[in-house]
Structures are given as C-alpha cells and as structure tokens.
Enzyme design. Structure first.
Site, PDB file in Angstrom:
ATOM      1  N   GLU A  67       5.766  -3.347   0.781  1.00 56.85           N
ATOM      2  CA  GLU A  67       5.717  -3.092  -0.869  1.00 56.85           C
ATOM      3  C   GLU A  67       4.845  -1.773  -0.969  1.00 56.85           C
ATOM      4  OE1 GLU A  67       6.951  -4.769  -3.119  1.00 56.85           O
ATOM      5  OE2 GLU A  67       7.503  -6.625  -2.403  1.00 56.85           O
ATOM      6  N   GLY A 123       2.982   2.088   5.265  1.00 54.72           N
ATOM      7  CA  GLY A 123       4.163   1.531   5.620  1.00 54.72           C
ATOM      8  C   GLY A 123       4.954   2.161   6.717  1.00 54.72           C
ATOM      9  N   CYS A 131       1.539   0.609  -8.795  1.00 50.50           N
ATOM     10  CA  CYS A 131       2.607   1.316  -8.108  1.00 50.50           C
ATOM     11  C   CYS A 131       3.783   1.554  -9.000  1.00 50.50           C
ATOM     12  CB  CYS A 131       3.041   0.349  -6.943  1.00 50.50           C
ATOM     13  SG  CYS A 131       3.317  -1.515  -7.639  1.00 50.50           S
ATOM     14  N   GLY A 136       0.674  -1.365   0.151  1.00 53.99           N
ATOM     15  CA  GLY A 136       0.080  -0.097   0.027  1.00 53.99           C
ATOM     16  C   GLY A 136       1.037   1.208   0.133  1.00 53.99           C
ATOM     17  N   SER A 137       0.402   2.211   0.528  1.00 49.77           N
ATOM     18  CA  SER A 137       1.068   3.501   0.358  1.00 49.77           C
ATOM     19  C   SER A 137       2.182   3.615   1.443  1.00 49.77           C
ATOM     20  CB  SER A 137       0.203   4.775   0.812  1.00 49.77           C
ATOM     21  OG  SER A 137      -0.398   4.438   2.136  1.00 49.77           O
TER      22      SER A 137
HETATM   23  P1  NAD Z   1      -3.262   2.401   1.458  1.00 46.09           P
HETATM   24  O1  NAD Z   1      -2.027   2.452   1.988  1.00 46.09           O
HETATM   25  O2  NAD Z   1      -4.374   3.276   1.786  1.00 46.09           O
HETATM   26  O3  NAD Z   1      -4.143   0.675   1.952  1.00 46.09           O
HETATM   27  C1  NAD Z   1      -3.453  -0.345   1.725  1.00 46.09           C
HETATM   28  C2  NAD Z   1      -3.919  -1.480   2.866  1.00 46.09           C
HETATM   29  O4  NAD Z   1      -3.066  -1.031   4.062  1.00 46.09           O
HETATM   30  C3  NAD Z   1      -5.495  -1.425   2.930  1.00 46.09           C
HETATM   31  O5  NAD Z   1      -5.781  -2.774   2.990  1.00 46.09           O
HETATM   32  C4  NAD Z   1      -5.284  -0.570   4.190  1.00 46.09           C
HETATM   33  O6  NAD Z   1      -6.602  -1.006   4.997  1.00 46.09           O
HETATM   34  C5  NAD Z   1      -4.528  -1.084   5.009  1.00 46.09           C
HETATM   35  N1  NAD Z   1      -3.773  -0.035   5.915  1.00 46.09           N
HETATM   36  C6  NAD Z   1      -3.786   1.213   5.961  1.00 46.09           C
HETATM   37  N2  NAD Z   1      -3.353   1.586   7.151  1.00 46.09           N
HETATM   38  C7  NAD Z   1      -3.122   0.709   7.891  1.00 46.09           C
HETATM   39  C8  NAD Z   1      -2.760   0.579   9.305  1.00 46.09           C
HETATM   40  N3  NAD Z   1      -2.241   1.685  10.007  1.00 46.09           N
HETATM   41  N4  NAD Z   1      -2.595  -0.628   9.893  1.00 46.09           N
HETATM   42  C9  NAD Z   1      -2.779  -1.781   9.011  1.00 46.09           C
HETATM   43  N5  NAD Z   1      -3.210  -1.721   7.945  1.00 46.09           N
HETATM   44  C10 NAD Z   1      -3.543  -0.424   7.203  1.00 46.09           C
HETATM   45  O7  NAD Z   1      -3.035   1.950  -0.267  1.00 46.09           O
HETATM   46  P2  NAD Z   1      -4.046   1.871  -1.309  1.00 46.09           P
HETATM   47  O8  NAD Z   1      -4.594   3.290  -1.492  1.00 46.09           O
HETATM   48  O9  NAD Z   1      -5.128   0.838  -1.206  1.00 46.09           O
HETATM   49  O10 NAD Z   1      -3.127   1.651  -2.718  1.00 46.09           O
HETATM   50  C11 NAD Z   1      -2.458   2.353  -3.149  1.00 46.09           C
HETATM   51  C12 NAD Z   1      -1.186   2.307  -2.653  1.00 46.09           C
HETATM   52  O11 NAD Z   1      -0.419   1.149  -2.676  1.00 46.09           O
HETATM   53  C13 NAD Z   1      -0.290   3.284  -3.556  1.00 46.09           C
HETATM   54  O12 NAD Z   1       0.831   4.123  -2.812  1.00 46.09           O
HETATM   55  C14 NAD Z   1       0.885   2.140  -4.376  1.00 46.09           C
HETATM   56  O13 NAD Z   1       2.086   2.576  -4.930  1.00 46.09           O
HETATM   57  C15 NAD Z   1       0.813   1.085  -3.373  1.00 46.09           C
HETATM   58  N6  NAD Z   1       1.037  -0.065  -3.996  1.00 46.09           N
HETATM   59  C16 NAD Z   1       2.359  -0.707  -3.826  1.00 46.09           C
HETATM   60  C17 NAD Z   1       2.709  -1.859  -4.568  1.00 46.09           C
HETATM   61  C18 NAD Z   1       3.966  -2.495  -4.417  1.00 46.09           C
HETATM   62  O14 NAD Z   1       4.347  -3.781  -4.533  1.00 46.09           O
HETATM   63  N7  NAD Z   1       5.152  -1.793  -4.097  1.00 46.09           N
HETATM   64  C19 NAD Z   1       1.605  -2.587  -4.934  1.00 46.09           C
HETATM   65  C20 NAD Z   1       0.274  -1.964  -5.246  1.00 46.09           C
HETATM   66  C21 NAD Z   1      -0.055  -0.711  -4.709  1.00 46.09           C
END
Ligand code: NAD
Length: 494
Positions: free
Chosen positions: A250, A233, A284, A228-229
């Site tokens: 990731e 992370g 991503c 995720g974002s």
């Molecule tokens: P996001 O960070 O909003 O959410 C991702 C996941 O994390 C969701 O399931 C969310 O519920 C969970 N989450 C959020 N905060 C959390 C916390 N404090 N504790 C535990 N879980 C938590 O991301 P998004 O908007 O769904 O996706 C887009 C982002 O993901 C972009 O930044 C993109 O670059 C990244 N991404 C990276 C990869 C990679 O492999 N590097 C792949 C796909 C997406």
C-alpha cells in the site's frame, strides 16, 4: 500527557527507552521507547509460529470473538487513543477520533467476516465426486505501517489477519511508536477478557527499516503487508517476492479530481478543500491534482483561493483548527522545494508560506498551484498540502491526464452528466484502485477493498474480499464413489 499515558496503560513503556518521540505540534519530546534488539527478531518470529499452530485450529467465529472484544475496548478508549493520535501524528481532534472509529469499524466488519470465510462448491466432471475450495490460515502476518495512519492501518490488517487465523507482528513507523504501544495495550485488555489466546498472537516490534527487514526476509513470515512510500515498496516488494512470500503493498498516491462543466461547484469546493488540506495533505489519498474544464476553471480557482484563505492553521487540538502541522521540518522543506520546482515550470502559487502556528511545529499554508502543464513535480507525490490545478477541453484529455502519473491509488470526477460519470468508472476510464463520482478521493469507508495500482503497489486491504489476501486457497476433490475415473477421460489401466 502523563494522565493520558496512564489511562492508555503505557506510562512505563513510553518512558526510559533510547528512541525519542517528538510531537509534531511543537517539536517537544513526549516519550522515549525501547527499540527492539534485531537479535531478538528470530525468537519473536518463532513465537508467532508457535501461536499460529494453536490459533489456526480455533474456529473462525471464536477468533472473531477476540476481535469483537477488541472493538469494545476501542470504543471505551476512543477519546484517549484519538487524543494520542493527535499528539503524536498532529491530526486535528476530529481526525484523530475518526482514525479510532475506523479501527472500530474494521473490527465490526471482521467479526461478521469470521462467519463468512466462504469457499465455493464446484461441479465435478466425474460421477461420485465433489469439488470444493477451502480457505486456510497462512501463518504470521507482518504489518509495516506509516506515520500518517499510525493505528488504523495496523487494525485493517490485524482484524482481518486474526479472524483468518494468522498471528500478527507489527512494526509501526519509528515516528509514531506511542500510538502503537497504546493500541497494543488496548488489544491486551481484549486478550485478557478472551482468556485462552496463545502467547505471541499479536506482537509489536520497534525500530526503523532494519527491524522491518527482519520480517521482510524471513520465510517464517508468509505475509508482509507494508504501507508507506513507493521508495520503501520498491525495496520491500522484491525481497518478499524473491522468497515467494505474499506482499500486500500500500504505497504512495497522486490523486486527481476532474471537474466537468456540469459539476455542482458548491459540492466540489467542499470536497476539494477537505481532501486537499485535510490531515495537512498527509493522506495517501489526499487530493494533489485538480483537472478542471476550461469553462469553469476561473470561477473554481477564485472560490478555492478564498476558501484556502479562511482556513484556520495551527494547534490541531484547538477548536476550529482545520490544518495542523506537517510531521516534521524535513517534510515542510520538501514542500517548499516542490513549490520552487513548480514556479520554475511556470506555476502560479497561491499560499504555501510557512506559518508561525505553535513554535517548534512545522506549520505551513496549504498551496494551490496553477500549472500550465502536468510537468515533473506534478507527477511526484509530495507528502504535503499542495494542489496543482490544470485545465482541459475534452473528457478524453482529462482522463488521459488523470492516468498519466506513475501512481494509481484514488481518483474522482465531479459531474452531473451520466455519460461522463460512467465513462470515468469504465474500463477505459480511471486506472486507479479507487474511482469516485461526486465524492472526493479521500476518506474511504472500510466496507470496500482499499488500495491502488501501478506505483501504489497493487495491494488490497480492509473490506470486500480483501480477506483472501490473508489466507491460502485449497482445492479439494472428494471421491465418494467406488470407482477411480481420471479427469479428461484419461485411461491408465494397470
Ligand atoms: P516510509 O516509506 O518512510 O515508511 C513506512 C514504513 O516502512 C515505516 O514503518 C518504515 O520504518 C518502514 N520502512 C522503510 N524502509 C524500509 C525497509 N527498507 N524495509 C522495511 N521497512 C521499511 O513512509 P512514511 O513517510 O511513514 O509514510 C508516508 C507514505 O506512506 C506516503 O508515500 C503515503 O502515500 C504512504 N501511505 C500509503 C497508504 C496506502 O494505503 N496506499 C496509506 C498510508 C500511507
């Protein structure tokens, strides 16, 4: 839609809950799922631990058989699951199907891997001794996934974790729970055919960060793979590290392409358009920065402006559509705000105007932004189809620009010059986890390890030896002699 839910076996699970699921295509509600009660999390984790005690002793090739069956079930359900990815995440049809193909590919990879969890044999300095390394299962693996690859990311982790002997607990994005339910239903078919897998081997939990947090904080969950974002992370990584768990992070990317004077511009244009506007810029690995040699900049920008103007934007299910909707209106607002910031720093914006695709959906023209310099907004990941264009004179300058952002996921160069290509992939070249030559930054194959450095989190998933991240290494020394010599010649006579 009802037929699709029935075909995927989620008709009951996708209705009647309190969590509303909206399609980005038109904003319509397409399902209501039941969130997981946070109070149920300790019980779920205990079930995974129980499953672990059984699964770790199942021979790895037999564990691979379960993943092989899963791959078969995915092949049978590819059309339906792909269609649901399109409906729930807004991907165009071929990308929805491509995502399921990625799941199938990682299953194939993991089946082979299940007979190749190799350790080393090491020469011992002591006579009558043998040293070796063995790789053991770790325990439950949490998978926290993002909306933009709603099913593939789970399968990258799950296929490896399962052959490595670990149960999996999946918390998908709260924006894409239906595809998660469907993937689990398909996995359930494989489990039924497999026969004797333990209860709780693969579990699904629904909800937002608070549900993810229960996995992140539990010492009973040794591996937390979070996609995720970077913002997410930064919260999750330190919490897992604080309990000495193993995070696989990731996170966001800000991927660049360098276009050198010798580049094949026909190829470059195709690669740029696919990687910058494909998935509506919501990968991503999407191309976000174009660093072009001054000698070809004008020609390339002219060709791109023309190519962008011909893109069909709209309902991702329609034939010929190349750009579907953004995930929601907030995402479109963030894109509009980023373009305003770019203009304020002297950027010239081509495109970037909202489009009436299908009422209720967040459709917008991809934007090409000519920037005088790599300023603040260019260094951030805006998860939308914005491509910033900047010029360069020397390759050193181009590589420095490419590396001068916080993220380090994917990168590429278009050149026919061998020295430039090799310099780009050398130790002094790109600082990213992925560095390509004459290929765009997105659309990786599953055979390679996937992930990136710096603010991208440093995790690796998928191919190569990424499986080691899901196992614990044990060094064994076996003494088959009748003496007890100590290492380094130490004497300790009693
Ligand atoms: P996001 O960070 O909003 O959410 C991702 C996941 O994390 C969701 O399931 C969310 O519920 C969970 N989450 C959020 N905060 C959390 C916390 N404090 N504790 C535990 N879980 C938590 O991301 P998004 O908007 O769904 O996706 C887009 C982002 O993901 C972009 O930044 C993109 O670059 C990244 N991404 C990276 C990869 C990679 O492999 N590097 C792949 C796909 C997406």
């Amino acid at each position: 839609m009802t037929d699709l839910f029935h075909a995927l076996g989620i008709a009951d699970a996708a209705t009647g809950g309190s969590l509303s699921v909206l399609s980005p295509i038109d904003g319509a509600e397409i399902g209501r799922v039941r969130p997981t009660d946070p109070a149920a999390m300790p019980g779920l984790i205990a079930r995974a631990q129980e499953a672990f005690r059984h699964w770790r002793e199942v021979p790895a090739p037999r564990r691979g058989e379960l993943v092989r069956l899963f791959g078969e079930e995915l092949r049978a359900a590819k059309a339906e699951l792909g269609a649901l990815v399109t409906l729930e995440a807004g991907k165009i049809t071929s990308e929805g199907l491509g995502e399921v193909q990625e799941m199938i590919d990682i299953c194939d990879f993991a089946v082979g891997l299940s007979r190749q969890l190799y350790g080393l044999t090491i020469a011992s300095e002591r006579p009558g001794h043998r040293m070796m390394e063995t790789w053991h299962p770790m325990g439950p693996c949490a998978v926290i996934s993002a909306f933009n690859f709603p099913v593939a990311v789970w399968s990258w982790n799950a296929a490896l974790a399962l052959v490595c002997g670990n149960p999996v607990i999946w918390k998908p994005s709260e924006k894409t729970p239906l595809t998660a339910l469907a993937s689990m239903a398909i996995f359930g078919r494989a489990l039924a055919r497999f026969g004797d897998a333990p209860e709780g081997l693969a579990q699904l939990v629904m909800g937002g960060p608070e549900i993810g947090e229960a996995l992140v904080l539990s010492p009973e969950v040794p591996i937390v793979s979070a996609t995720g974002s970077t913002r997410m992370g930064r919260i999750v990584g330190p919490k897992v590290a604080a309990r000495f768990g193993r995070p696989i992070l990731e996170l966001g990317g800000n991927n660049a392409m360098i276009v050198a004077p010798s580049a094949d511009l026909d190829m470059a244009v195709r690669a740029i358009v696919f990687s910058a506007v494909g998935t509506a810029g919501q990968r991503c690995t999407s191309l976000r920065r174009l660093i072009v040699h001054h000698s070809v900049r004008e020609e390339l920008v002219g060709r791109l402006v023309k190519a962008y103007a011909s893109l069909k934007i709209g309902d991702p299910r329609a034939d010929g559509t190349l750009v579907g909707p953004l995930i929601d209106a907030a995402s479109r607002d963030r894109m509009v705000a980023a373009l305003d910031r770019a203009r304020a720093k002297g950027g010239t914006v081509h495109g970037g105007k909202p489009v009436e695709g299908v009422p209720g959906g967040a459709y917008i023209q991809p934007a090409l932004v000519e920037m005088p310099a790599q300023t603040g907004v260019v260094c951030e990941e805006t998860f939308a189809p914005i491509l910033y264009v900047m010029g360069y004179e020397t390759l050193d300058e181009a590589i420095a620009l490419q590396n001068a952002v916080p993220q380090g996921l994917s990168s590429c160069i278009f050149t026919l010059n061998l020295r430039e290509a090799e310099a780009f992939v050398s130790a002094a070249g790109s600082d990213c986890g992925i560095a390509n030559v004459n290929i765009g930054p997105s659309g990786a194959e599953i055979g390679g390890a996937f992930g990136g450095e710096k603010d991208t989190g440093g995790g690796r998933e998928s191919g190569s030896d990424a499986w080691r991240g899901y196992m614990r290494r044990q060094t064994n020394t076996i003494n088959w002699s009748a003496a007890l010599p100590l290492a380094q010649g130490v004497r300790f006579d009693i």
